[in-house]
Design an enzyme around this catalytic site. Structure first.
Site, PDB file in Angstrom:
ATOM      1  N   LYS A 184       8.808  -1.735   3.141  1.00  0.00           N
ATOM      2  CA  LYS A 184       8.957  -2.920   3.996  1.00  0.00           C
ATOM      3  C   LYS A 184      10.339  -3.563   3.857  1.00  0.00           C
ATOM      4  O   LYS A 184      10.974  -3.887   4.848  1.00  0.00           O
ATOM      5  CB  LYS A 184       7.904  -3.995   3.661  1.00  0.00           C
ATOM      6  CG  LYS A 184       6.485  -3.618   4.051  1.00  0.00           C
ATOM      7  CD  LYS A 184       5.544  -4.815   3.934  1.00  0.00           C
ATOM      8  CE  LYS A 184       5.424  -5.384   2.537  1.00  0.00           C
ATOM      9  NZ  LYS A 184       4.730  -4.518   1.580  1.00  0.00           N
ATOM     10  N   ARG A 188      -0.815 -12.301   3.610  1.00  0.00           N
ATOM     11  CA  ARG A 188      -1.456 -11.305   2.751  1.00  0.00           C
ATOM     12  C   ARG A 188      -2.950 -11.565   2.582  1.00  0.00           C
ATOM     13  O   ARG A 188      -3.620 -10.777   1.904  1.00  0.00           O
ATOM     14  CB  ARG A 188      -0.810 -11.371   1.371  1.00  0.00           C
ATOM     15  CG  ARG A 188       0.197 -10.264   1.078  1.00  0.00           C
ATOM     16  CD  ARG A 188       0.781 -10.587  -0.278  1.00  0.00           C
ATOM     17  NE  ARG A 188       1.286  -9.461  -0.993  1.00  0.00           N
ATOM     18  CZ  ARG A 188       2.569  -9.100  -0.994  1.00  0.00           C
ATOM     19  NH1 ARG A 188       3.439  -9.735  -0.262  1.00  0.00           N
ATOM     20  NH2 ARG A 188       2.955  -8.095  -1.740  1.00  0.00           N
ATOM     21  N   ARG A 238      11.317   3.475  -8.214  1.00  0.00           N
ATOM     22  CA  ARG A 238      12.086   2.237  -8.001  1.00  0.00           C
ATOM     23  C   ARG A 238      12.238   1.479  -9.315  1.00  0.00           C
ATOM     24  O   ARG A 238      13.278   0.877  -9.577  1.00  0.00           O
ATOM     25  CB  ARG A 238      11.344   1.366  -6.967  1.00  0.00           C
ATOM     26  CG  ARG A 238      11.989   0.007  -6.720  1.00  0.00           C
ATOM     27  CD  ARG A 238      11.385  -0.709  -5.533  1.00  0.00           C
ATOM     28  NE  ARG A 238      10.144  -1.375  -5.842  1.00  0.00           N
ATOM     29  CZ  ARG A 238       9.353  -1.969  -4.930  1.00  0.00           C
ATOM     30  NH1 ARG A 238       9.657  -1.927  -3.668  1.00  0.00           N
ATOM     31  NH2 ARG A 238       8.243  -2.569  -5.292  1.00  0.00           N
ATOM     32  N   ARG A 271      12.229  -3.797 -11.693  1.00  0.00           N
ATOM     33  CA  ARG A 271      11.409  -4.956 -11.357  1.00  0.00           C
ATOM     34  C   ARG A 271      10.226  -5.043 -12.303  1.00  0.00           C
ATOM     35  O   ARG A 271       9.515  -4.058 -12.525  1.00  0.00           O
ATOM     36  CB  ARG A 271      10.902  -4.797  -9.911  1.00  0.00           C
ATOM     37  CG  ARG A 271      11.255  -5.973  -9.036  1.00  0.00           C
ATOM     38  CD  ARG A 271      10.848  -5.730  -7.614  1.00  0.00           C
ATOM     39  NE  ARG A 271       9.421  -5.941  -7.412  1.00  0.00           N
ATOM     40  CZ  ARG A 271       8.847  -5.972  -6.207  1.00  0.00           C
ATOM     41  NH1 ARG A 271       9.578  -5.787  -5.136  1.00  0.00           N
ATOM     42  NH2 ARG A 271       7.567  -6.170  -6.086  1.00  0.00           N
ATOM     43  N   ARG A 314      -1.662  -4.132  -7.803  1.00  0.00           N
ATOM     44  CA  ARG A 314      -1.120  -4.608  -6.522  1.00  0.00           C
ATOM     45  C   ARG A 314      -1.711  -3.823  -5.357  1.00  0.00           C
ATOM     46  O   ARG A 314      -2.011  -4.373  -4.305  1.00  0.00           O
ATOM     47  CB  ARG A 314       0.405  -4.504  -6.523  1.00  0.00           C
ATOM     48  CG  ARG A 314       1.057  -5.703  -7.212  1.00  0.00           C
ATOM     49  CD  ARG A 314       2.460  -5.433  -7.683  1.00  0.00           C
ATOM     50  NE  ARG A 314       3.362  -4.985  -6.657  1.00  0.00           N
ATOM     51  CZ  ARG A 314       4.456  -4.264  -6.884  1.00  0.00           C
ATOM     52  NH1 ARG A 314       4.768  -3.931  -8.112  1.00  0.00           N
ATOM     53  NH2 ARG A 314       5.233  -3.903  -5.900  1.00  0.00           N
TER      54      ARG A 314
HETATM   55  P1  ADP Z   1       5.273  -5.645  -2.867  1.00  0.00           P
HETATM   56  O1  ADP Z   1       5.027  -5.658  -1.387  1.00  0.00           O
HETATM   57  O2  ADP Z   1       6.120  -4.505  -3.311  1.00  0.00           O
HETATM   58  O3  ADP Z   1       4.025  -5.809  -3.691  1.00  0.00           O
HETATM   59  P2  ADP Z   1       6.526  -8.301  -2.757  1.00  0.00           P
HETATM   60  O4  ADP Z   1       7.945  -8.450  -3.141  1.00  0.00           O
HETATM   61  O5  ADP Z   1       6.160  -8.509  -1.320  1.00  0.00           O
HETATM   62  O6  ADP Z   1       6.156  -6.877  -3.275  1.00  0.00           O
HETATM   63  O7  ADP Z   1       5.611  -9.298  -3.624  1.00  0.00           O
HETATM   64  C1  ADP Z   1       5.672  -9.313  -5.032  1.00  0.00           C
HETATM   65  C2  ADP Z   1       4.601 -10.258  -5.565  1.00  0.00           C
HETATM   66  O8  ADP Z   1       4.849 -11.594  -5.080  1.00  0.00           O
HETATM   67  C3  ADP Z   1       3.170  -9.964  -5.148  1.00  0.00           C
HETATM   68  O9  ADP Z   1       2.554  -9.009  -5.992  1.00  0.00           O
HETATM   69  C4  ADP Z   1       2.525 -11.368  -5.264  1.00  0.00           C
HETATM   70  O10 ADP Z   1       2.233 -11.683  -6.595  1.00  0.00           O
HETATM   71  C5  ADP Z   1       3.631 -12.285  -4.797  1.00  0.00           C
HETATM   72  N1  ADP Z   1       3.556 -12.552  -3.340  1.00  0.00           N
HETATM   73  C6  ADP Z   1       4.492 -12.211  -2.403  1.00  0.00           C
HETATM   74  N2  ADP Z   1       4.107 -12.596  -1.181  1.00  0.00           N
HETATM   75  C7  ADP Z   1       2.891 -13.204  -1.329  1.00  0.00           C
HETATM   76  C8  ADP Z   1       1.956 -13.791  -0.441  1.00  0.00           C
HETATM   77  N3  ADP Z   1       2.171 -13.845   0.879  1.00  0.00           N
HETATM   78  N4  ADP Z   1       0.812 -14.301  -0.968  1.00  0.00           N
HETATM   79  C9  ADP Z   1       0.572 -14.267  -2.273  1.00  0.00           C
HETATM   80  N5  ADP Z   1       1.395 -13.709  -3.165  1.00  0.00           N
HETATM   81  C10 ADP Z   1       2.545 -13.179  -2.705  1.00  0.00           C
END
Ligand code: ADP
Length: 188
Positions: free
Chosen positions: A13, A88, A127, A133, A144
């Site tokens: 993404k 989400r 990654r 990360r 996740r």
């Molecule tokens: P990825 O899609 O690789 O899991 P992101 O960078 O989108 O990574 O998100 C990393 C973390 O940030 C998620 O695992 C969550 O804990 C938090 N997070 C990000 N966006 C949201 C959201 N919309 N609602 C709740 N938690 C979020």
């Protein structure tokens, strides 16, 4: 154009969001990036978010909805935006619908990047070696992914019912996947 970029962790993404932002000059809004910035800055919100992110759990809806509400009011988001990592949960999607309704606008497309679980785990562990990360360890990645399948994937039917869901095959090179996304965007 108001766009949601959707898909499991590791679907690409972030990478594709950058490609879309370059070509379509749209504001790229990533809740993951915003939360990581808050963690880095050591704000109260960052401290709270970190406790969830480290476990691969979702940060509470009230927190992320508040962040998005403020962010989409900013001037660069007035003509359009691309949301990456939000919504989400069904609660987040409903809150977003309400926010946009009150402005008299709506989402034009939800581009869902489809990638199988085995590929996701390989990509994220790769990654982790490069970016380091903290939430890219195998255990956290698996959580996740579970959280995605349980809480986030059901949103596809929410948006399918609104007639805006566009599924894109996320397997293949970055260029191939971008080509497919671009084709979808040309058609909306
Ligand atoms: P990825 O899609 O690789 O899991 P992101 O960078 O989108 O990574 O998100 C990393 C973390 O940030 C998620 O695992 C969550 O804990 C938090 N997070 C990000 N966006 C949201 C959201 N919309 N609602 C709740 N938690 C979020």
């Amino acid at each position: 154009m108001r766009l949601i970029l959707f898909g499991p962790p590791g679907a690409g993404k972030g990478t594709q969001a950058n490609n879309i932002a370059d070509k379509y000059a749209t504001a790229h809004i990533s809740t993951g990036d915003m939360l990581r910035a808050a963690v880095k800055n050591g704000t109260e919100l960052g401290e709270l978010a970190k406790s969830y992110m480290d476990k691969g759990e979702l940060v509470p809806d009230s927190v992320v909805i508040g962040i998005i509400k403020d962010r989409i009011k900013e001037s660069d988001a007035q003509k359009g935006f691309m949301l990456d990592g939000f919504p989400r949960t069904v609660g987040q999607a409903e809150a977003l619908t309400q926010m946009l309704e009150s402005e008299g606008v709506s989402i034009d497309a939800v581009v869902s990047i489809e990638v199988v679980d085995s590929e996701i785990i390989d990509r994220i562990l790769e990654r982790q070696k490069i970016e380091g990360r903290e939430d890219d360890t195998e255990e956290v990645v698996k959580n996740r992914l579970k959280v995605y399948r349980d809480q986030t994937e059901p949103l596809k039917s929410y948006y399918d019912n609104q007639g805006v869901l566009k599924e894109v095959d996320g397997m293949g090179s970055i260029e191939e996947v971008f080509g497919r996304i671009d084709k979808v965007l040309q058609g909306i």
